[in-house]
Design a protein around this motif. Structure first.
Motif, short mmCIF file in Angstrom:
data_model
loop_
_atom_site.label_atom_id
_atom_site.label_comp_id
_atom_site.label_asym_id
_atom_site.label_seq_id
_atom_site.Cartn_x
_atom_site.Cartn_y
_atom_site.Cartn_z
N UNK A 1 0.89 -1.24 0.02
CA UNK A 1 -0.06 0.04 -0.03
C UNK A 1 0.76 1.29 -0.01
N UNK A 2 1.90 1.18 0.76
CA UNK A 2 2.76 2.52 0.88
C UNK A 2 3.44 2.78 -0.36
N UNK A 3 3.81 1.73 -1.08
CA UNK A 3 4.40 1.95 -2.71
C UNK A 3 3.53 1.87 -3.60
N UNK A 4 1.90 1.97 -3.16
CA UNK A 4 1.09 2.22 -4.30
C UNK A 4 1.24 1.03 -5.33
N UNK A 5 1.47 -0.06 -4.92
CA UNK A 5 1.58 -1.17 -6.04
C UNK A 5 0.17 -1.78 -6.12
N UNK A 6 0.13 -2.34 -7.50
CA UNK A 6 -1.20 -3.24 -7.56
C UNK A 6 -0.96 -4.74 -6.94
N UNK A 7 -2.20 -5.12 -5.89
CA UNK A 7 -1.97 -6.24 -5.51
C UNK A 7 -3.08 -7.08 -5.49
N UNK A 8 -2.92 -8.40 -5.63
CA UNK A 8 -3.57 -9.48 -6.01
C UNK A 8 -3.76 -10.29 -4.74
N UNK A 9 -4.91 -10.40 -4.26
CA UNK A 9 -5.07 -11.20 -3.07
C UNK A 9 -5.61 -12.81 -3.56
N UNK A 10 -4.67 -13.68 -3.43
CA UNK A 10 -5.33 -14.94 -4.01
C UNK A 10 -5.94 -15.64 -2.85
N UNK A 11 -6.90 -16.63 -3.31
CA UNK A 11 -7.81 -17.37 -2.23
C UNK A 11 -7.22 -18.93 -2.34
N UNK A 12 -6.55 -19.23 -3.32
CA UNK A 12 -6.12 -20.80 -3.33
C UNK A 12 -4.58 -20.48 -3.34
N UNK A 13 -3.97 -21.40 -2.45
CA UNK A 13 -2.56 -21.69 -2.44
C UNK A 13 -1.86 -22.07 -3.97
#
Length: 377
Positions: free
Chosen positions: A307-319
């Motif tokens: 968040x601090x670096x304003x990066x795109x984040x993908x929150x995955x659900x499956x390992x």
């Protein structure tokens, strides 16, 4: 990151790329890392950790937590098929997993810490040996020098082709699977090929084991997978029936306990088939990787860094189904392993035309810098 620092890290990465060393053989790689870190004046340098491992310790002035940032020293026994100027100079060996890039990122973190010591606690930069064989992390953790500085948190990243460059891929809890290499040895009896009835060939039993093992996960409630990777029957002798056979398989699950249960069922299945055919069977295990589990508190630091670096984040659900030796640290401390996007059109890891993209180095360094800022300032 300024251009001079980036160029320095890029050049270092490309030198490492040209001289890959396999698991347990990383002497020259460790020497190059040691030379690079001379200018950082780390407060403590630990050599020969769990083999060829290195750790650089940066101490703060005040009491506080200990955090560790890990990369891997080893390459792969695969021929590189690239036209790049810095292609591997070692025949049949190459950095096709991106460990050269991961080392460059931790080297960049060393340059940052040279001028930005932690205010409180201490930071450990670990260059771990033998990740590809699943042995290095366990050997590092057992090392008496490492035992003196068990971290409160351990962080690592892995570049991930198929995701947008510089995207962060993150998940709480199970992140990468536990896996083990299973070797099944079947013993029967040779005979002359003209009289197969005088022997006891393991051919049919071996075939049944291969089919049954790969179907076994269908009976499990949680995710499991068995992949037969090799099989050998007898010797090449047209006048002789085979007297023994070997089946090799990779057994994986998202939890260590589920993997152990699957191994138990696999043994019982093979024993039953062997008994039906009057054969002997025995088992060996190699390359055991623990499941990588992301602690919630460690995840918070990583998520905030993105968040601090304003990066795109993908929150995955499956390992992820693949395994990472970093999972062994999950047994001993609070860990976070996250993915760093290497490009959607990037060749996959372990493919012989893969090459780590230098342009994602600053993002990797930035993520770890931000975690250090949260924990140690």
């Amino acid at each position: 990151m300024n251009k001079a620092t980036f160029d320095k890290l890029k050049d270092f990465r490309r030198i490492l790329h040209q001289y890959p060393e396999l698991s347990g053989e990383e002497n020259e790689t460790a020497a190059r890392v040691l030379e690079f870190f001379e200018e950082t004046h780390a407060d403590q340098v630990l050599e020969n950790l769990g083999g060829n491992g290195l750790a650089f310790v940066f101490e703060g002035q005040e009491k506080g937590p200990t955090s560790l940032y890990r990369c891997e020293l080893d390459g792969l026994p695969i021929r590189e098929d690239n036209t790049i100027k810095y292609k591997s100079k070692i025949a049949g060996k190459a950095h096709l997993c991106g460990h050269d890039g991961h080392m460059a990122i931790i080297a960049g973190l060393g340059l940052y810490l040279k001028d930005n010591r932690p205010k409180k606690g201490r930071v450990i930069l670990l260059f771990q040996p033998a990740e590809e064989t699943g042995q290095g992390a366990a050997l590092v953790v057992k090392d008496k020098n490492f035992q003196k500085m068990i971290p409160d948190f351990a962080f690592a990243l892995h570049n991930l082709p198929g995701y947008q460059k510089n995207q962060i891929i993150i998940k709480k809890g199970a992140f990468a699977a536990a896996s083990t290499g299973m070797i099944i040895k079947i013993k029967g009896k040779n005979s002359h090929a003209s009289h197969p009835e005088d022997g006891n060939s393991p051919a049919e039993a071996m075939s049944k084991m291969i089919v049954a093992l790969q179907k076994l996960p269908e009976a499990m409630k949680k995710f499991t997978l068995i992949t037969v990777i090799h099989a050998k029957l007898g010797e090449v002798a047209f006048g002789t029936t085979p007297g023994d056979a070997t089946v090799m398989a990779t057994v994986r699950a998202y939890e260590n306990e589920t993997r152990e249960l699957l191994l138990h069922y696999s043994e019982k299945l093979c024993e039953r088939i062997a008994k039906d055919y009057g054969l002997e069977v025995s088992f060996e295990y190699v390359e055991a990787f623990a499941a990588t589990h992301n602690d919630e508190a460690a995840w918070e630091y990583g998520n905030q860094a993105a968040k601090n670096l304003d990066l795109k984040v993908k929150h995955i659900r499956i390992p992820f189904r693949w395994s990472e030796d970093f999972g062994h640290f999950s047994i001993h401390t609070k860990t976070l392993l996250f993915g760093l996007g290497a490009g959607k059109s990037q060749p996959q890891l372990h493919e012989n035309n893969y090459d780590f993209p230098d342009e994602i180095i600053p993002t990797g360094v930035g993520m770890f810098q931000q975690i250090i800022e949260q924990l140690h300032h």
